[in-house]
Write a protein that holds these residues in place. Sequence first.
Motif, PDB file in Angstrom:
ATOM      1  N   ILE A   1       0.835  -1.201   0.000  1.00 35.89           N
ATOM      2  CA  ILE A   1       0.000   0.000   0.000  1.00 35.89           C
ATOM      3  C   ILE A   1       0.875   1.260   0.000  1.00 35.89           C
ATOM      4  O   ILE A   1       0.435   2.332   0.385  1.00 35.89           O
ATOM      5  CB  ILE A   1      -0.959   0.033   1.217  1.00 35.89           C
ATOM      6  N   SER A   2       2.152   1.077  -0.435  1.00 36.54           N
ATOM      7  CA  SER A   2       3.057   2.228  -0.386  1.00 36.54           C
ATOM      8  C   SER A   2       2.592   3.319  -1.358  1.00 36.54           C
ATOM      9  O   SER A   2       2.800   4.502  -1.124  1.00 36.54           O
ATOM     10  CB  SER A   2       4.485   1.797  -0.697  1.00 36.54           C
ATOM     11  N   ASN A   3       1.926   2.908  -2.450  1.00 40.36           N
ATOM     12  CA  ASN A   3       1.363   3.896  -3.371  1.00 40.36           C
ATOM     13  C   ASN A   3      -0.160   3.736  -3.324  1.00 40.36           C
ATOM     14  O   ASN A   3      -0.708   2.798  -3.894  1.00 40.36           O
ATOM     15  CB  ASN A   3       1.904   3.650  -4.784  1.00 40.36           C
ATOM     16  N   LEU A   4      -0.836   4.646  -2.654  1.00 45.07           N
ATOM     17  CA  LEU A   4      -2.282   4.479  -2.450  1.00 45.07           C
ATOM     18  C   LEU A   4      -3.074   4.594  -3.747  1.00 45.07           C
ATOM     19  O   LEU A   4      -4.229   4.203  -3.808  1.00 45.07           O
ATOM     20  CB  LEU A   4      -2.799   5.491  -1.432  1.00 45.07           C
ATOM     21  N   ASP A   5      -2.449   5.114  -4.788  1.00 46.70           N
ATOM     22  CA  ASP A   5      -3.170   5.163  -6.052  1.00 46.70           C
ATOM     23  C   ASP A   5      -2.963   3.888  -6.864  1.00 46.70           C
ATOM     24  O   ASP A   5      -3.544   3.709  -7.923  1.00 46.70           O
ATOM     25  CB  ASP A   5      -2.755   6.387  -6.879  1.00 46.70           C
ATOM     26  N   GLU A   6      -2.108   3.012  -6.376  1.00 49.08           N
ATOM     27  CA  GLU A   6      -1.918   1.730  -7.050  1.00 49.08           C
ATOM     28  C   GLU A   6      -1.633   0.666  -5.998  1.00 49.08           C
ATOM     29  O   GLU A   6      -0.493   0.287  -5.767  1.00 49.08           O
ATOM     30  CB  GLU A   6      -0.791   1.816  -8.081  1.00 49.08           C
ATOM     31  N   ILE A   7      -2.704   0.225  -5.356  1.00 47.13           N
ATOM     32  CA  ILE A   7      -2.578  -0.770  -4.287  1.00 47.13           C
ATOM     33  C   ILE A   7      -2.404  -2.144  -4.927  1.00 47.13           C
ATOM     34  O   ILE A   7      -3.133  -2.501  -5.855  1.00 47.13           O
ATOM     35  CB  ILE A   7      -3.848  -0.725  -3.396  1.00 47.13           C
ATOM     36  N   ARG A   8      -1.437  -2.910  -4.430  1.00 47.21           N
ATOM     37  CA  ARG A   8      -1.160  -4.212  -5.028  1.00 47.21           C
ATOM     38  C   ARG A   8      -1.501  -5.342  -4.072  1.00 47.21           C
ATOM     39  O   ARG A   8      -1.341  -5.184  -2.859  1.00 47.21           O
ATOM     40  CB  ARG A   8       0.324  -4.307  -5.423  1.00 47.21           C
ATOM     41  N   GLY A   9      -1.948  -6.442  -4.628  1.00 46.39           N
ATOM     42  CA  GLY A   9      -2.267  -7.577  -3.777  1.00 46.39           C
ATOM     43  C   GLY A   9      -2.190  -8.885  -4.536  1.00 46.39           C
ATOM     44  O   GLY A   9      -1.959  -8.924  -5.739  1.00 46.39           O
ATOM     45  N   ILE A  10      -2.362  -9.960  -3.786  1.00 45.10           N
ATOM     46  CA  ILE A  10      -2.415 -11.293  -4.390  1.00 45.10           C
ATOM     47  C   ILE A  10      -3.764 -11.917  -4.048  1.00 45.10           C
ATOM     48  O   ILE A  10      -4.422 -11.500  -3.077  1.00 45.10           O
ATOM     49  CB  ILE A  10      -1.275 -12.206  -3.891  1.00 45.10           C
ATOM     50  N   ALA A  11      -4.176 -12.886  -4.843  1.00 45.28           N
ATOM     51  CA  ALA A  11      -5.473 -13.528  -4.600  1.00 45.28           C
ATOM     52  C   ALA A  11      -5.462 -14.892  -5.255  1.00 45.28           C
ATOM     53  O   ALA A  11      -4.687 -15.153  -6.177  1.00 45.28           O
ATOM     54  CB  ALA A  11      -6.608 -12.685  -5.179  1.00 45.28           C
ATOM     55  N   SER A  12      -6.335 -15.787  -4.773  1.00 45.11           N
ATOM     56  CA  SER A  12      -6.309 -17.140  -5.342  1.00 45.11           C
ATOM     57  C   SER A  12      -7.099 -17.227  -6.644  1.00 45.11           C
ATOM     58  O   SER A  12      -6.777 -18.015  -7.509  1.00 45.11           O
ATOM     59  CB  SER A  12      -6.835 -18.158  -4.334  1.00 45.11           C
ATOM     60  N   ALA A  13      -8.146 -16.452  -6.785  1.00 47.04           N
ATOM     61  CA  ALA A  13      -8.967 -16.581  -7.998  1.00 47.04           C
ATOM     62  C   ALA A  13      -9.820 -15.343  -8.189  1.00 47.04           C
ATOM     63  O   ALA A  13     -10.111 -14.619  -7.254  1.00 47.04           O
ATOM     64  CB  ALA A  13      -9.865 -17.806  -7.900  1.00 47.04           C
ATOM     65  N   PHE A  14     -10.238 -15.176  -9.426  1.00 46.35           N
ATOM     66  CA  PHE A  14     -11.095 -14.062  -9.811  1.00 46.35           C
ATOM     67  C   PHE A  14     -12.248 -14.680 -10.574  1.00 46.35           C
ATOM     68  O   PHE A  14     -12.062 -15.244 -11.650  1.00 46.35           O
ATOM     69  CB  PHE A  14     -10.251 -13.122 -10.683  1.00 46.35           C
ATOM     70  N   ARG A  15     -13.442 -14.665  -9.996  1.00 49.42           N
ATOM     71  CA  ARG A  15     -14.544 -15.418 -10.597  1.00 49.42           C
ATOM     72  C   ARG A  15     -15.794 -14.572 -10.694  1.00 49.42           C
ATOM     73  O   ARG A  15     -16.017 -13.674  -9.885  1.00 49.42           O
ATOM     74  CB  ARG A  15     -14.904 -16.631  -9.736  1.00 49.42           C
ATOM     75  N   LEU A  16     -16.649 -14.953 -11.632  1.00 56.55           N
ATOM     76  CA  LEU A  16     -17.975 -14.346 -11.697  1.00 56.55           C
ATOM     77  C   LEU A  16     -18.739 -14.700 -10.429  1.00 56.55           C
ATOM     78  O   LEU A  16     -18.754 -15.855 -10.013  1.00 56.55           O
ATOM     79  CB  LEU A  16     -18.734 -14.904 -12.906  1.00 56.55           C
ATOM     80  N   LEU A  17     -19.390 -13.740  -9.854  1.00 61.95           N
ATOM     81  CA  LEU A  17     -20.097 -13.962  -8.600  1.00 61.95           C
ATOM     82  C   LEU A  17     -21.132 -15.092  -8.720  1.00 61.95           C
ATOM     83  O   LEU A  17     -21.269 -15.921  -7.831  1.00 61.95           O
ATOM     84  CB  LEU A  17     -20.787 -12.658  -8.187  1.00 61.95           C
ATOM     85  N   LEU A  18     -21.823 -15.126  -9.858  1.00 60.68           N
ATOM     86  CA  LEU A  18     -22.883 -16.133 -10.034  1.00 60.68           C
ATOM     87  C   LEU A  18     -22.343 -17.561  -9.979  1.00 60.68           C
ATOM     88  O   LEU A  18     -23.046 -18.476  -9.602  1.00 60.68           O
ATOM     89  CB  LEU A  18     -23.603 -15.920 -11.366  1.00 60.68           C
TER      90      LEU A  18
END
Length: 404
Positions: free
Chosen positions: A79-96
């Motif tokens: 979060i060192s650059n609040l205009d470009e917050i970086r993270g990791i995640a296991s998956a990106f899925r459609l909510l449905l």
Amino acid sequence: MQVFPRPQIFTGYTHLGTCREFVWLPEDPIGGKPVPARFMIRGLRCEHDLEGLMIRKDLFLHTADGQEYLVANFQIVDISNLDEIRGIASAFRLLLDEFPEVKAQSHGHPAVITKDTHLHAFRAVSALIGSIHVKQQIDAKDAGIVINELARDITSTPQAVLNLLAIKSFDDYTFSHNINVATISLLIGHALGLSADDLHDLGIGALMHDLGKLRLSQRLLSKEGRLTSGEFAEIARHPRLGADLLTDRGGVPSDVGPHARAVILHHHERFGGSGYPQGQKGDQISLFARICAIADVFDALTTDRPFRAALPPHEAVRTLMSQVSSHFDPEILQVFINLISLYPPGTVVELDDGRMATVIRANPGHLLRPVVKVVGTAPQPHHIIDLTTQTTRFIKRPLPHLPR
Ligand SMILES: [Fe+2]
């Protein structure tokens, strides 16, 4: 899982606030080294404190074209650059794609609440939390609509049996817990014969029962291990903080009646008098709060928490039963136990003769005796056993993995 071209840019809002761009970069070997799936949030405008951002498990994203996504198990790493917050995640899925009701329905068992209602509930809780963070007051309009939908689904489902698979839809505890507690409370209230107006009040109160926690430190709420007496006293402020939210900020919203406030204020009172904030006892505690207390503890016990793993439903029921009268109203607890299915459809179980079977339907009122389909070398086609009629047969234990 949906495959996206990369990098893909979404605009929209999250339950953390609004964001200008969300960029997803799937797992990929870069220069011969595996790089985990990761994301960037650009232009996040967020009312949460940053420590709150750090502990959330799922991120809800709503794009401008109306699509909704869940980013599972996300963790913000920079979060060192609040205009470009970086993270990791296991998956990106459609909510449905995340709704297990679909799985439950494939076993021929009606879900208690429809997928549409669950989605609306998710959005309503999002709006509710957002209204507290952004406007500093409760906007209960969406909550009122969604409680009407939940109540309609529940009262129109014959022999509504709580399908535990159907309510465990999200990893995000704040979201799923509020919706689950409202659903369970409405089921109990319906079984007790409450009027439509009373059900509405009960549902609103249950949906908002823990909103006072938004006023507490997220780090304290997710602390692992024992709380000090000072920390416990701080957490014990949340029923009062929640009830005050209703009255301090521009008056009580029109959708919130007095029973709803009682649920928020008294859901931690205990039947034997050992609860808080007022140490009320027995019938002194609002009926609505006594209902919510059972729903709250049951859902918390059957959900993974930072400090312990989820209990299977039959062990959660055993825990509740061990606290009957001291913690819970015995009559309401009995009504609840008659409603739930300890072995929801889809559960794989081992029978007393060693055979494996899949639960295909619950028998209301017979917690331990659902209808099962024997797996493997069945002696006859469609070997289905209704354990309420074959009383010499019984379930020895549930097996940990559900069939896909
Ligand atoms: Fe609470």
